[in-house]
Scaffold this active site. Structure first.
Site, PDB file in Angstrom:
ATOM      1  NE  ARG A 151      -3.870   0.562   1.883  1.00 46.70           N
ATOM      2  CZ  ARG A 151      -5.096   0.602   2.401  1.00 46.70           C
ATOM      3  NH1 ARG A 151      -5.341   1.314   3.488  1.00 46.70           N
ATOM      4  NH2 ARG A 151      -6.085  -0.065   1.851  1.00 46.70           N
ATOM      5  CG  HIS A 168      -8.401  -0.034  -2.926  1.00 46.13           C
ATOM      6  ND1 HIS A 168      -7.572  -1.090  -2.558  1.00 46.13           N
ATOM      7  CD2 HIS A 168      -9.090   0.310  -1.803  1.00 46.13           C
ATOM      8  CE1 HIS A 168      -7.765  -1.368  -1.283  1.00 46.13           C
ATOM      9  NE2 HIS A 168      -8.666  -0.539  -0.796  1.00 46.13           N
ATOM     10  CD  GLN A 186     -12.910  -2.257  -0.702  1.00 47.67           C
ATOM     11  OE1 GLN A 186     -12.086  -2.145   0.202  1.00 47.67           O
ATOM     12  NE2 GLN A 186     -14.072  -2.885  -0.530  1.00 47.67           N
ATOM     13  CG  ASP A 245     -13.559   6.130  -1.165  1.00 39.58           C
ATOM     14  OD1 ASP A 245     -13.531   5.943   0.070  1.00 39.58           O
ATOM     15  OD2 ASP A 245     -12.538   6.053  -1.881  1.00 39.58           O
ATOM     16  CB  CYS A 275     -13.925   0.844  -0.068  1.00 44.71           C
ATOM     17  SG  CYS A 275     -13.367   2.542   0.103  1.00 44.71           S
ATOM     18  NE  ARG A 291      -9.874  -5.555   0.291  1.00 44.98           N
ATOM     19  CZ  ARG A 291      -9.163  -4.536   0.770  1.00 44.98           C
ATOM     20  NH1 ARG A 291      -9.768  -3.482   1.276  1.00 44.98           N
ATOM     21  NH2 ARG A 291      -7.839  -4.547   0.716  1.00 44.98           N
TER      22      ARG A 291
HETATM   23  N1  NVA Z   1      -9.999   6.394  -1.483  1.00 42.28           N
HETATM   24  C1  NVA Z   1      -9.637   6.027  -0.138  1.00 42.28           C
HETATM   25  C2  NVA Z   1      -9.850   4.564   0.076  1.00 42.28           C
HETATM   26  C3  NVA Z   1      -9.516   4.075   1.457  1.00 42.28           C
HETATM   27  C4  NVA Z   1      -9.680   2.587   1.593  1.00 42.28           C
HETATM   28  C5  NVA Z   1      -8.183   6.398   0.117  1.00 42.28           C
HETATM   29  O1  NVA Z   1      -7.368   6.231  -0.790  1.00 42.28           O
HETATM   30  O2  NVA Z   1      -7.872   6.874   1.216  1.00 42.28           O
HETATM   31  N1   CP Z   2     -11.174  -0.423   2.402  1.00 42.51           N
HETATM   32  C1   CP Z   2      -9.909  -0.448   2.829  1.00 42.51           C
HETATM   33  O1   CP Z   2      -8.967  -0.649   2.052  1.00 42.51           O
HETATM   34  O2   CP Z   2      -9.775  -0.259   4.172  1.00 42.51           O
HETATM   35  P1   CP Z   2      -8.439  -0.017   4.980  1.00 42.51           P
HETATM   36  O3   CP Z   2      -7.924   1.352   4.591  1.00 42.51           O
HETATM   37  O4   CP Z   2      -8.843  -0.075   6.426  1.00 42.51           O
HETATM   38  O5   CP Z   2      -7.434  -1.073   4.633  1.00 42.51           O
END
Ligand code: NVA
Ligand code: CP
Length: 312
Positions: free
Chosen positions: A110, A137, A140, A226, A266, A294
């Site tokens: 990540r 992502h 997800q 989101d 998500c 997930r």
């Molecule tokens: N769009 C959000 C998703 C978090 C799971 C982010 O990137 O923070």
């Molecule tokens: N939806 C998702 O990726 O959640 P986290 O940021 O908690 O991993």
């Protein structure tokens, strides 16, 4: 157990890295792997395999689902963050990839820019999975589509309404629509639109743009949104709060959608911002199944990347 091993390393850096046929396989495997989990049936195809998880941004679901999932498959995990590894002290990503991939069998990352995960993958001896970047992502959306299939069947030909930021989730929904044959109704505030080139789309045939989010929801089979401010964009928070004020999925928007439409998010969610409490905690919301899934889909993905097509 019978498997068809991969000839070359396969990475999962964006949704388009797998074919529609491979997704059909993964959804079937995820259902079987979920069944085994619910029945407490031991399934350890990844015994002695190690997953490295590298987090340069915060996480709850991604961390728990990959870590628990890998243990359930008989493997083990190593957890690294920018702060507690040499990644935070400027060791080149290429060197980190060379080293980490000599000691582990699979890597989940990540991070911020997609370029970073691509550079890691280019120097990795083992498959690399995108656990979220600024642009995509895919894990997800894998879970979201599996959840849709569980509740409503095939997603092909259906309409998904995206209400909110033209972000990593929106880009990935659009890639999935092009690959799996459904349509996305997109409504983003001005200045926060999806960039077709960044999303890596072939054309605009699988999405329609709506100024008014309520119009985007009209006739939708699934409504999803989101956070207004994704990780890494916190400096824009105040400006985003103003720009996104009308992009809150509420009961009126859900009423524009089909009567049996589902709501997904998500997570993490901010009730009263991108979604009302009535919707996320209401009868059309499947967000807890979505979060749980997930783990099941990622177990199927890890099985596929390491063992190929498992058929038993
Ligand atoms: N769009 C959000 C998703 C978090 C799971 C982010 O990137 O923070
Ligand atoms: N939806 C998702 O990726 O959640 P986290 O940021 O908690 O991993």
């Amino acid at each position: 157990m019978s498997t068809t091993p991969q000839n070359a390393i396969r990475h999962y850096l964006q949704f388009t890295d797998l074919s529609a046929d491979e997704y059909a396989h993964l959804f079937a495997r995820a259902a079987e792997i979920k069944r085994k989990f619910k029945a407490y049936e031991k399934y350890h195809p990844l015994a002695d395999r190690t997953l490295a998880m590298i987090f340069e941004k915060a996480s709850t679901r991604t961390r728990v689902s990959f870590e628990a999932g890998m243990y359930q498959l008989g493997g083990s995990v190593v957890h690294l963050t920018t702060g507690d590894s040499q990644l935070g002290r400027s060791e080149p990503i290429e060197d980190s990839a060379r080293v980490i991939s000599r000691m582990t069998d699979l890597v989940m990352i990540r991070t911020y820019g997609q370029d970073k995960i691509e550079r890691f993958a280019a120097h990795s001896r083992v498959p690399v999975i995108n656990g979220l970047t600024n642009e995509f992502h895919p894990c997800q959306i894998l879970a979201d589509i599996f959840t849709y299939i569980e509740h409503r069947g095939d997603i092909q030909g259906k309409v998904v309404a995206w209400v909110g930021d033209g972000n990593n989730m929106a880009n990935t929904w659009l890639q999935a629509a092009e690959l799996l044959g459904f349509t996305v109704h997109l409504s983003t505030p001005s200045g926060y639109e999806v960039d077709q080139a960044i999303a890596g789309l072939r054309s605009s045939a699988s999405y329609k743009i709506f100024k008014d989010p309520q119009d985007a929801c009209r006739g939708a089979d699934l409504v999803t949104t989101d956070v207004w401010t994704s990780m890494g964009y916190e400096a824009e928070n105040e400006a985003r709060k103003k720009a996104f004020a009308n992009w809150c999925v509420d009961e009126a928007m859900m009423q524009s959608a089909k009567a049996d439409a589902l709501f997904m998010h998500c997570l993490p969610a901010h009730r009263g911002e991108e979604v009302s409490a009535e919707v996320i905690d209401g009868p059309q919301s499947v967000v807890w199944d979505e979060a749980e899934n997930r783990m099941h889909v990622q177990k199927a993905l890890m099985e596929f990347l390491l063992l190929g097509r498992v058929t038993a």
